[in-house]
Design an enzyme around this catalytic site. Structure first.
Site, mmCIF file in Angstrom:
data_model
loop_
_atom_site.group_PDB
_atom_site.id
_atom_site.type_symbol
_atom_site.label_atom_id
_atom_site.label_comp_id
_atom_site.label_asym_id
_atom_site.label_seq_id
_atom_site.Cartn_x
_atom_site.Cartn_y
_atom_site.Cartn_z
ATOM 1 N N TYR A 155 0.820 -1.206 0.000
ATOM 2 C CA TYR A 155 0.000 0.000 0.000
ATOM 3 C C TYR A 155 0.860 1.265 0.000
ATOM 4 O O TYR A 155 0.611 2.219 -0.754
ATOM 5 C CB TYR A 155 -0.908 -0.036 1.225
ATOM 6 C CG TYR A 155 -1.880 1.111 1.348
ATOM 7 C CD1 TYR A 155 -3.009 1.188 0.540
ATOM 8 C CD2 TYR A 155 -1.682 2.095 2.313
ATOM 9 C CE1 TYR A 155 -3.913 2.243 0.680
ATOM 10 C CE2 TYR A 155 -2.572 3.146 2.465
ATOM 11 C CZ TYR A 155 -3.689 3.214 1.644
ATOM 12 O OH TYR A 155 -4.580 4.249 1.784
ATOM 13 N N LYS A 159 0.872 4.043 -2.993
ATOM 14 C CA LYS A 159 0.467 5.423 -2.743
ATOM 15 C C LYS A 159 1.607 6.408 -2.986
ATOM 16 O O LYS A 159 1.376 7.530 -3.466
ATOM 17 C CB LYS A 159 -0.054 5.555 -1.311
ATOM 18 C CG LYS A 159 -1.417 4.892 -1.095
ATOM 19 C CD LYS A 159 -2.490 5.469 -2.008
ATOM 20 C CE LYS A 159 -3.890 5.033 -1.626
ATOM 21 N NZ LYS A 159 -4.919 5.554 -2.553
#
Length: 302
Positions: A155, A159
């Site tokens: 993640y 991002k």
């Protein structure tokens, strides 16, 4: 702000932050294509938006593949005649410590977040360039991508990559008057509801509308999904024409601008650097400015 006549796509808009973005855009007058991997959630979101006078259609599909991205743009044009705004909010979590994370867990998160943002933005920009009158690209990052977070290799990487792509796209799209910005939201969602410091306050807000306490809203910059939606509407508007290539934080009572990576300390040596010279010089030069990592833990009420 009046977005009448503008057409937007919001991915991952069946619930949570995505639904807040789509609802706020529709309330400002935009026609919205609501995307979600869950067809029922997308349809339900459209019904809620239409129920308060908004204009929206549902287009289900898990982002990542080029075909899904192109279908979203085609739906916007078929239903509303054009495309002006894209918000890439869709995402999934597969949290695991590095040594336990599988290839599939890594690939799934990268595919939805990073590849999904890339394919959707590419399809949208192609349409906006064809139209010839600019556009607004709003990608969604996370504090995890800015600072790292334990258990979120996949993640955090995705991002961080999204914000890096936004910087590049802001330059590539400038001539076409297409702005590209990243929103870094902090809000009560299914993910943050698992954090012990936030959980009881989120539960109370969800149960009976109990307002989040000031120490969360101001101190931590943590609010409801609706608190983050105003920034998206602003970035979708004509008023934000001069804002591009930025990573902007929003949550609760806080609006912030994230710094881009830059050199903060530099040392020079004629002839370059050998390992022993770096070891000798480091403590008194670059070593005096170590950067912190990780998302700071909530401080709690004072």
């Amino acid at each position: 702000m009046d977005l009448t006549g503008r057409v937007a796509i919001v991915t991952g808009a069946g619930r949570g932050l995505g639904f807040a973005y789509a609802s706020a855009l529709a309330a400002a007058g935009a026609a919205v294509v609501v995307n979600d991997a869950d067809a029922g959630a997308a349809t339900g979101a459209v019904a809620q938006i239409a129920g308060v006078g908004g204009k929206a259609v549902a287009e289900a599909g898990a982002v990542g593949p080029t075909a899904v991205a192109e279908r979203l743009v085609e739906r916007a044009v078929a239903e509303f005649g054009r495309l002006d705004v894209l918000v890439t909010n869709a995402g999934v979590l597969r949290d695991r410590m590095l040594w336990r994370m599988s290839d599939e867990e890594f690939d799934t998160v990268i595919d939805v977040h990073l590849r999904g943002t890339f394919t959707c933005v590419r399809a949208a920009v192609r349409r906006m360039r064809e139209q010839g009158d600019g556009g607004r690209i709003i990608v969604v990052g996370s504090p995890a991508g800015q600072r790292g977070n334990v258990g979120q290799t996949n993640y955090s990487a995705a991002k961080a990559g999204i914000v890096a792509m936004a910087r590049t796209w802001s330059m590539e799209c400038a001539k076409a008057e297409i702005t590209v910005n990243a929103v870094i939201p902090v809000a009560a969602t299914a993910m943050t509801a698992t954090m012990p410091a936030f959980a009881p306050h989120i539960e109370a807000w969800q149960r009976d509308g109990t307002p989040l306490p000031d120490w969360l809203r101001a101190g931590e910059g943590f609010g409801t999904p609706q608190d983050a939606a105003g920034l998206v509407v602003y970035l979708a508007s004509a008023e934000s024409a001069g804002v591009t290539g930025q990573a902007i934080g929003v949550g609760g009572d806080r609006l912030s601008l994230w710094a881009h990576p830059e050199e903060i300390a530099v040392s020079y040596r004629d002839g370059g650097w050998r390992p022993d010279e770096i070891a000798t010089t480091w403590p008194a030069t670059l070593g005096r400015n170590p950067r912190s990592v990780g998302i700071p833990l909530p401080s709690g009420p004072s």
